[in-house]
Write a protein that holds these residues in place. Structure first.
Motif, PDB file in Angstrom:
ATOM      1  N   TYR A  66       0.826  -1.207   0.000  1.00 54.85           N
ATOM      2  CA  TYR A  66       0.000   0.000   0.000  1.00 54.85           C
ATOM      3  C   TYR A  66       0.864   1.263   0.000  1.00 54.85           C
ATOM      4  O   TYR A  66       0.576   2.223  -0.732  1.00 54.85           O
ATOM      5  CB  TYR A  66      -0.943  -0.004   1.207  1.00 54.85           C
ATOM      6  CG  TYR A  66      -2.028  -1.061   1.153  1.00 54.85           C
ATOM      7  CD1 TYR A  66      -2.561  -1.479  -0.059  1.00 54.85           C
ATOM      8  CD2 TYR A  66      -2.522  -1.647   2.319  1.00 54.85           C
ATOM      9  CE1 TYR A  66      -3.566  -2.442  -0.113  1.00 54.85           C
ATOM     10  CE2 TYR A  66      -3.518  -2.602   2.271  1.00 54.85           C
ATOM     11  CZ  TYR A  66      -4.029  -3.000   1.060  1.00 54.85           C
ATOM     12  OH  TYR A  66      -5.019  -3.959   1.011  1.00 54.85           O
ATOM     13  N   LEU A  67       1.921   1.254   0.794  1.00 48.90           N
ATOM     14  CA  LEU A  67       2.822   2.411   0.817  1.00 48.90           C
ATOM     15  C   LEU A  67       3.395   2.686  -0.563  1.00 48.90           C
ATOM     16  O   LEU A  67       3.444   3.833  -1.018  1.00 48.90           O
ATOM     17  CB  LEU A  67       3.974   2.151   1.797  1.00 48.90           C
ATOM     18  CG  LEU A  67       3.839   2.648   3.233  1.00 48.90           C
ATOM     19  CD1 LEU A  67       5.094   2.277   4.019  1.00 48.90           C
ATOM     20  CD2 LEU A  67       3.610   4.150   3.298  1.00 48.90           C
ATOM     21  N   SER A  68       3.835   1.637  -1.230  1.00 54.11           N
ATOM     22  CA  SER A  68       4.418   1.799  -2.563  1.00 54.11           C
ATOM     23  C   SER A  68       3.401   2.369  -3.542  1.00 54.11           C
ATOM     24  O   SER A  68       3.714   3.279  -4.315  1.00 54.11           O
ATOM     25  CB  SER A  68       4.936   0.452  -3.072  1.00 54.11           C
ATOM     26  OG  SER A  68       5.450   0.584  -4.378  1.00 54.11           O
ATOM     27  N   ALA A  69       2.180   1.842  -3.512  1.00 52.06           N
ATOM     28  CA  ALA A  69       1.143   2.323  -4.426  1.00 52.06           C
ATOM     29  C   ALA A  69       0.757   3.764  -4.124  1.00 52.06           C
ATOM     30  O   ALA A  69       0.593   4.582  -5.041  1.00 52.06           O
ATOM     31  CB  ALA A  69      -0.081   1.415  -4.341  1.00 52.06           C
ATOM     32  N   TRP A  70       0.607   4.094  -2.852  1.00 50.03           N
ATOM     33  CA  TRP A  70       0.195   5.450  -2.472  1.00 50.03           C
ATOM     34  C   TRP A  70       1.287   6.476  -2.750  1.00 50.03           C
ATOM     35  O   TRP A  70       1.004   7.596  -3.172  1.00 50.03           O
ATOM     36  CB  TRP A  70      -0.165   5.499  -0.981  1.00 50.03           C
ATOM     37  CG  TRP A  70      -1.316   4.623  -0.597  1.00 50.03           C
ATOM     38  CD1 TRP A  70      -2.256   4.070  -1.416  1.00 50.03           C
ATOM     39  CD2 TRP A  70      -1.633   4.173   0.730  1.00 50.03           C
ATOM     40  NE1 TRP A  70      -3.147   3.309  -0.691  1.00 50.03           N
ATOM     41  CE2 TRP A  70      -2.797   3.361   0.625  1.00 50.03           C
ATOM     42  CE3 TRP A  70      -1.072   4.375   1.990  1.00 50.03           C
ATOM     43  CZ2 TRP A  70      -3.388   2.759   1.737  1.00 50.03           C
ATOM     44  CZ3 TRP A  70      -1.661   3.776   3.094  1.00 50.03           C
ATOM     45  CH2 TRP A  70      -2.815   2.973   2.965  1.00 50.03           C
ATOM     46  N   GLN A  71       2.550   6.097  -2.505  1.00 48.12           N
ATOM     47  CA  GLN A  71       3.659   7.050  -2.650  1.00 48.12           C
ATOM     48  C   GLN A  71       4.366   6.934  -3.996  1.00 48.12           C
ATOM     49  O   GLN A  71       5.276   7.698  -4.288  1.00 48.12           O
ATOM     50  CB  GLN A  71       4.656   6.851  -1.506  1.00 48.12           C
ATOM     51  CG  GLN A  71       4.045   7.107  -0.133  1.00 48.12           C
ATOM     52  CD  GLN A  71       5.042   6.953   1.009  1.00 48.12           C
ATOM     53  OE1 GLN A  71       6.195   6.552   0.804  1.00 48.12           O
ATOM     54  NE2 GLN A  71       4.609   7.272   2.218  1.00 48.12           N
ATOM     55  N   GLU A  72       3.953   5.947  -4.796  1.00 46.75           N
ATOM     56  CA  GLU A  72       4.492   5.747  -6.150  1.00 46.75           C
ATOM     57  C   GLU A  72       6.008   5.611  -6.158  1.00 46.75           C
ATOM     58  O   GLU A  72       6.726   6.275  -6.910  1.00 46.75           O
ATOM     59  CB  GLU A  72       4.043   6.882  -7.078  1.00 46.75           C
ATOM     60  CG  GLU A  72       2.532   6.973  -7.221  1.00 46.75           C
ATOM     61  CD  GLU A  72       2.097   8.069  -8.173  1.00 46.75           C
ATOM     62  OE1 GLU A  72       2.935   8.922  -8.538  1.00 46.75           O
ATOM     63  OE2 GLU A  72       0.917   8.064  -8.574  1.00 46.75           O
ATOM     64  N   LYS A  73       6.510   4.721  -5.295  1.00 47.00           N
ATOM     65  CA  LYS A  73       7.947   4.472  -5.250  1.00 47.00           C
ATOM     66  C   LYS A  73       8.224   3.093  -4.656  1.00 47.00           C
ATOM     67  O   LYS A  73       7.345   2.467  -4.060  1.00 47.00           O
ATOM     68  CB  LYS A  73       8.664   5.547  -4.436  1.00 47.00           C
ATOM     69  CG  LYS A  73       8.303   5.578  -2.958  1.00 47.00           C
ATOM     70  CD  LYS A  73       9.077   6.696  -2.238  1.00 47.00           C
ATOM     71  CE  LYS A  73       8.790   6.702  -0.748  1.00 47.00           C
ATOM     72  NZ  LYS A  73       9.525   7.802  -0.050  1.00 47.00           N
ATOM     73  N   LYS A  74       9.457   2.639  -4.816  1.00 49.70           N
ATOM     74  CA  LYS A  74       9.870   1.360  -4.256  1.00 49.70           C
ATOM     75  C   LYS A  74       9.978   1.490  -2.733  1.00 49.70           C
ATOM     76  O   LYS A  74      10.487   2.482  -2.222  1.00 49.70           O
ATOM     77  CB  LYS A  74      11.217   0.927  -4.834  1.00 49.70           C
ATOM     78  CG  LYS A  74      11.694  -0.433  -4.322  1.00 49.70           C
ATOM     79  CD  LYS A  74      13.086  -0.771  -4.831  1.00 49.70           C
ATOM     80  CE  LYS A  74      13.057  -1.164  -6.291  1.00 49.70           C
ATOM     81  NZ  LYS A  74      14.379  -1.706  -6.736  1.00 49.70           N
ATOM     82  N   ILE A  75       9.480   0.463  -2.028  1.00 60.57           N
ATOM     83  CA  ILE A  75       9.483   0.475  -0.559  1.00 60.57           C
ATOM     84  C   ILE A  75      10.274  -0.728  -0.036  1.00 60.57           C
ATOM     85  O   ILE A  75       9.993  -1.871  -0.401  1.00 60.57           O
ATOM     86  CB  ILE A  75       8.048   0.416   0.001  1.00 60.57           C
ATOM     87  CG1 ILE A  75       7.237   1.632  -0.450  1.00 60.57           C
ATOM     88  CG2 ILE A  75       8.069   0.325   1.526  1.00 60.57           C
ATOM     89  CD1 ILE A  75       7.717   2.956   0.086  1.00 60.57           C
ATOM     90  N   PRO A  76      11.259  -0.495   0.828  1.00 57.96           N
ATOM     91  CA  PRO A  76      11.977  -1.620   1.446  1.00 57.96           C
ATOM     92  C   PRO A  76      11.075  -2.286   2.475  1.00 57.96           C
ATOM     93  O   PRO A  76      10.257  -1.619   3.126  1.00 57.96           O
ATOM     94  CB  PRO A  76      13.181  -0.949   2.096  1.00 57.96           C
ATOM     95  CG  PRO A  76      12.716   0.439   2.385  1.00 57.96           C
ATOM     96  CD  PRO A  76      11.795   0.807   1.255  1.00 57.96           C
TER      97      PRO A  76
END
Length: 371
Positions: free
Chosen positions: A342-352
């Motif tokens: 969800y973080l990746s989709a909301w912030q439009e970036k790769k998430i560790p």
């Protein structure tokens, strides 16, 4: 005889009540039910002739004395961590319906608290962990014959839901009330199974569509790109609006491939030698690595049978005769994966995957305030 209480009396809970009433859970009895919905409690009690089952309006009342030894938590997702903490405080064993919660921070606190009470049995209802086909695949992966993981792809788009499904239960498909959509509800069993097979990736990049051809505000179309520490990559795709859908799980290794289709058919291709060794020594541009193919079919078991196995395992673990199939520490992985997606989709970036839990809490609060 282990005395079991169920809190939250929805459709899943009724499946479990039915199992108890038919004597399908060995070594246990259904001693209590708890729900704020008194009409529903009376209806269920009469329907299953639960003459010896006590009825309570809250979990607190149910676990206050010695009416129950163990609790099945089948309430909405967001209530799971707090209810589990209450059960532990009263020294009650607990089995929690999936997922463990909707925020990794509170889930980690709950798992840490459970670790401090090792005398209590605690598990998660992830059905595929009790299935014959996925245990067979897991055992094959744990040997050395397949080599190093190179790629994993699961296309699980057979999670079809109608407009009516969302409209008759307004809490469905909302980040605020359900914690998400297809990923946290319909496809979470497959997500857990993938993590069981491969462990958590190092990072993810995700794309979601919210309310795509359906009346919901959370995601009902997801694509996750996964990156593993050893260089392997993966994809997980799911939706609730495709018909006919696909259920194909593919794991590629340096020494072969395993493909599972429709939770029933397995194809295992084993190379005669490691792919890279072959590539380094073989002359020619397009040769095929010599291999052997094995096909195994399994009966497609209904969810109720998988649930029955998990509940029986829970009781037998309390009795000291088995080990819990899916402990809390394992069930926690899918929540971290959900939050990272969800973080990746909301912030439009790769998430560790080692992101700070507080970062998700902030992003989640911001998301639900936009509703």
């Amino acid at each position: 005889m282990i005395k079991v209480g169920i809190v939250g009396i929805g459709s899943i809970a009724e499946d479990y009540i039915d199992m108890f009433s038919k004597g399908l859970i060995n070594g246990a009895e259904l001693s209590a039910l708890a729900s704020r919905n008194q009409e529903r409690l009376s209806e269920i009690s009469g329907k299953y002739a639960l003459k010896d089952t006590r009825l309570f309006t809250t979990l607190d009342e149910m676990i206050a004395g010695d009416t129950v030894d163990a609790v099945l938590i089948t309430t909405p997702h967001a209530l799971h961590p707090s209810m589990a903490m209450k059960a532990m405080e009263k020294d009650k064993h607990m089995m929690i319906e999936k997922p463990l919660g909707i925020r990794i921070g509170e889930v980690e606190e709950m798992v840490a608290a459970a670790a401090g009470k090792p005398h209590l049995t605690a598990g998660v209802m992830f059905n595929n962990r009790s299935s014959d086909i996925y245990n067979f695949v897991k055992r094959r992966m744990e040997g050395s014959s397949m080599g190093e993981l190179r790629r994993v792809v699961w296309q699980v788009t057979n999670q079809y839901r109608t407009y009516d499904y969302y409209e008759r239960s307004t809490w469905r498909g909302s980040y605020e009330t359900e914690g998400g959509g297809v990923l946290i509800n319909q496809a979470i069993h497959q997500l857990d199974t993938l993590l069981w097979m491969t462990d958590l990736p190092q990072s993810v990049t995700a794309f979601t569509k919210e309310g795509f051809h359906r009346p919901l505000t959370a995601e009902n179309d997801v694509m996750i790109q996964m990156f593993y520490p050893n260089g392997a990559s993966g994809q997980f795709m799911t939706s609730t609006h495709e018909s006919p859908g696909t259920n194909r799980f593919e794991l590629s290794f340096s020494k072969g491939q395993i493909v599972i289709e429709d939770d029933s058919a397995v194809k295992i291709t084993t190379l005669t030698l490691d792919e890279e060794d072959f590539a380094r020594t073989m002359k020619g541009a397009f040769p095929e690595v010599p291999h052997a193919v094995e096909r195994v079919n399994f009966p497609k078991l209904p969810n109720k049978e998988l649930q029955r196995r998990l509940l029986n395992n829970f009781i037998q673990t309390i009795l000291g005769k088995e080990e819990i199939i899916c402990p809390l520490k394992e069930g926690m992985k899918s929540v971290r994966m959900l939050n990272a997606t969800y973080l990746s989709a909301w912030q439009e970036k790769k998430i560790p995957l080692d992101f700070d839990a507080k970062v998700y809490d902030q992003a989640y609060e911001k998301k639900i305030q936009k509703k």
